[in-house]
Design an enzyme around this catalytic site. Sequence first.
Site, PDB file in Angstrom:
ATOM      1  N   LYS A  65       0.912  -1.231  -0.272  1.00 35.68           N
ATOM      2  CA  LYS A  65      -0.320  -0.435  -0.234  1.00 35.68           C
ATOM      3  C   LYS A  65       0.526   0.983  -0.332  1.00 35.68           C
ATOM      4  O   LYS A  65       0.181   2.554   0.138  1.00 35.68           O
ATOM      5  CB  LYS A  65      -0.925  -0.492   1.726  1.00 35.68           C
ATOM      6  CG  LYS A  65      -2.313  -1.412   0.977  1.00 35.68           C
ATOM      7  CD  LYS A  65      -3.485  -0.473   2.235  1.00 35.68           C
ATOM      8  CE  LYS A  65      -4.126  -0.953   1.817  1.00 35.68           C
ATOM      9  NZ  LYS A  65      -5.628  -0.486   2.739  1.00 35.68           N
ATOM     10  N   LYS A  72      -8.695 -10.133  -8.568  1.00 41.75           N
ATOM     11  CA  LYS A  72     -10.144 -10.678  -6.645  1.00 41.75           C
ATOM     12  C   LYS A  72     -10.573  -9.267  -6.586  1.00 41.75           C
ATOM     13  O   LYS A  72     -10.758  -7.739  -7.143  1.00 41.75           O
ATOM     14  CB  LYS A  72      -9.614  -9.750  -5.389  1.00 41.75           C
ATOM     15  CG  LYS A  72     -10.624 -10.589  -4.570  1.00 41.75           C
ATOM     16  CD  LYS A  72      -9.663 -10.607  -2.971  1.00 41.75           C
ATOM     17  CE  LYS A  72     -10.445 -10.565  -1.602  1.00 41.75           C
ATOM     18  NZ  LYS A  72      -9.621 -10.086  -0.329  1.00 41.75           N
ATOM     19  N   LYS A  78     -12.766  -3.013  -4.432  1.00 40.40           N
ATOM     20  CA  LYS A  78     -13.421  -1.504  -4.843  1.00 40.40           C
ATOM     21  C   LYS A  78     -12.453  -0.993  -5.108  1.00 40.40           C
ATOM     22  O   LYS A  78     -13.024   0.378  -5.910  1.00 40.40           O
ATOM     23  CB  LYS A  78     -13.506  -1.126  -2.867  1.00 40.40           C
ATOM     24  CG  LYS A  78     -14.897  -1.532  -2.362  1.00 40.40           C
ATOM     25  CD  LYS A  78     -15.245  -1.069  -1.495  1.00 40.40           C
ATOM     26  CE  LYS A  78     -14.394  -1.667  -0.017  1.00 40.40           C
ATOM     27  NZ  LYS A  78     -14.848  -2.361   1.040  1.00 40.40           N
TER      28      LYS A  78
END
Length: 333
Positions: free
Chosen positions: A113, A194, A197
């Site tokens: 991230k 996957k 969002k």
Amino acid sequence: MAKQRVLSGIQPTGRAHIGNYLGAFVNWVQDQRVNDSIFLIVDLHGLTVESDRDAMRAATLDMAATLFAVGIDPSDATVVIQSHVPGHAQLGWVMECTATYGELSRMTQFKEKSKGLSKVRAGLFTYPALMAADILLYHADLVPVGDDQTQHLELARDLAIRFNNAYGETFTVPRAQRVSHGSRVMDLANPLQKMSKSASSPQGIIFLSDSDDEVARKIARAKTDTFNEVAYLPDDPERSGITNLLEMLGALTVKPPEECAVEYSGYGQLKKALTETLVELLAPIRTRFELYQNDPAELVRLLEQGAVRANEIASETVWDVYDRLGLVGVAGR
Ligand code: TRP
């Protein structure tokens, strides 16, 4: 036998989708009567990356409405917004002082991230300590987690054990409840990835709020292959599109995907069946979601009720922990 306490958390980012539903919500709904369940909407975790006031507010309330709309029953389970319970921030700090810099540096999600961000917030680095606090605050026995969270849960266990060894039995050491493979939903446009969002295009995502037409359109365009044979071959990446459609249909109809495969002779038929199943599932969820959207006072009342219950448990834990650490308590404690 006493009920097991199950705790899970979800970030209030963006709209919930069918991946969240099959990967988490259905299990939460199914188990809410058997277990003592606490579901957190982790808004404080949402501050670890850039966030916007209006988007944060809307996403938090939307997520609460979504949980009630999919069938979380506030008389069985506790739904709570993390920031409504000061104990998360309080125990979060204690966990930051229990974890080491080295441990947090090894978290693979942080490495992913933070990659490419010009300014990495300190909270993104310490986030797993706050997540440990989320869990330990309520003495959770079981934590349903997907693959991406197992390392964080492992850390929570290590921190609980470390604290217990240093200061006496304080925390329940939580166990992971692994989410089954069939409930992992992939992106419709890119079935090797996957459903998420943060995907670049909404075309690959079935949102729980999608209209019947949107569902039909997205399933119609879902990526398949040129084998033209409905077969369940989950190990063949070239067939990942059909694998995903079969697994979704299987999860929705509670059937093994290989059984679904023999029922359809062509991709069109399979897509039609999946569309119908999805539309049937989503219509009542959408109606209940709108009910809460039109009655924000009721939504707030349910969340306040959750916060009261959560605070009762959390404040006990915090005072116990503070006392063990030698922090001088206030009068009456
Ligand atoms: N980190 C989790 C995620 O990103 C969300 C989360 C926060 C969580 N606190 C939790 C999950 C506690 C389980 C238990 O998906």
